[in-house]
Enzyme design. Structure first.
Site, short mmCIF file in Angstrom:
data_model
loop_
_atom_site.label_atom_id
_atom_site.label_comp_id
_atom_site.label_asym_id
_atom_site.label_seq_id
_atom_site.Cartn_x
_atom_site.Cartn_y
_atom_site.Cartn_z
N HIS A 53 4.84 0.26 -5.83
CA HIS A 53 3.83 -0.45 -6.71
C HIS A 53 2.73 -0.47 -5.47
O HIS A 53 3.16 -0.59 -4.29
CB HIS A 53 3.88 -1.72 -7.30
CG HIS A 53 4.46 -1.43 -8.53
ND1 HIS A 53 4.52 -2.54 -9.41
CD2 HIS A 53 5.73 -0.91 -8.95
CE1 HIS A 53 5.13 -2.41 -10.44
NE2 HIS A 53 5.90 -1.26 -10.06
N GLU A 55 0.89 -2.90 -4.62
CA GLU A 55 0.94 -4.36 -3.97
C GLU A 55 2.07 -4.17 -2.74
O GLU A 55 1.81 -4.69 -1.71
CB GLU A 55 1.10 -5.39 -4.68
CG GLU A 55 -0.10 -5.61 -5.97
CD GLU A 55 0.34 -4.82 -7.08
OE1 GLU A 55 -0.20 -5.60 -8.22
OE2 GLU A 55 0.73 -3.81 -7.19
N CYS A 83 2.23 -7.44 -11.47
CA CYS A 83 3.58 -7.85 -12.37
C CYS A 83 4.35 -8.85 -11.78
O CYS A 83 4.02 -9.40 -10.52
CB CYS A 83 4.25 -6.42 -12.43
SG CYS A 83 5.09 -5.83 -11.19
N CYS A 86 5.63 -7.81 -8.12
CA CYS A 86 4.59 -8.00 -7.16
C CYS A 86 4.28 -9.56 -6.76
O CYS A 86 3.77 -9.71 -5.40
CB CYS A 86 3.35 -6.99 -7.63
SG CYS A 86 3.75 -5.09 -7.39
#
EC number: 3.5.4.33
Length: 154
Positions: A53, A55, A83, A86
């Site tokens: 991801h 992040e 999410c 993260c």
């Protein structure tokens, strides 16, 4: 253009890199002392890795750059609300603030589904600012998913 918009534009540039790879266009930058110290964009399909991801990539790079896992004096700019995975990493990194472009009513954990960033039960809470260049961030995501649906039809 204010500082938040300046750095969100940088996050949008990262999201466009994901878009170019047919990845969900999510981008992120981390800022310390008014300077971008880390960048990331979504690469889950490219890497075949759930953890790829935007992040998490940016947090990993920022920690390497600073030599510390604590990012207490940093601000994250991300095009889509984080999410649960993260959001947990953001809390664990002790990030000072997260600036969010577009909210995610289906999976967001900075206020939409849950707010993991500001749970009083945790030993750290993160300041949140929402909606910075939100229309631009939302439009990019909407266009991406519209194109994806069209590809699946044909």
């Amino acid at each position: 253009m204010n500082q938040d918009e300046k750095y969100m534009k940088a996050a949008i540039r990262q999201a466009k890199k994901a878009y170019a790879l047919d990845e969900v266009p999510i981008g992120c930058v981390i800022v310390q002392n008014d300077k971008i110290i880390a960048r990331g964009y979504n690469r889950r399909n490219t890497e075949g890795n759930t953890l790829a991801h935007a992040e998490l990539t940016a947090i990993r790079k920022a920690s390497k750059k600073t030599g510390d896992w604590r990012l207490e004096d940093c601000t994250m700019y991300v095009t889509l609300e984080p999410c649960q995975m993260c959001a947990g990493a953001i809390v664990q990194s002790r990030m000072k603030k997260v600036v969010i472009g577009s909210m995610n009513p289906k999976a967001g954990c900075a206020g939409s589904v849950l707010n993991l960033l500001q749970m009083q039960q945790f030993n750290h809470q993160v300041e949140i600012e929402k909606g910075v260049l939100g229309e631009e961030c939302s439009a990019m995501l909407s266009t991406f998913f519209k194109e994806l649906r069209q590809k699946k039809k044909s």
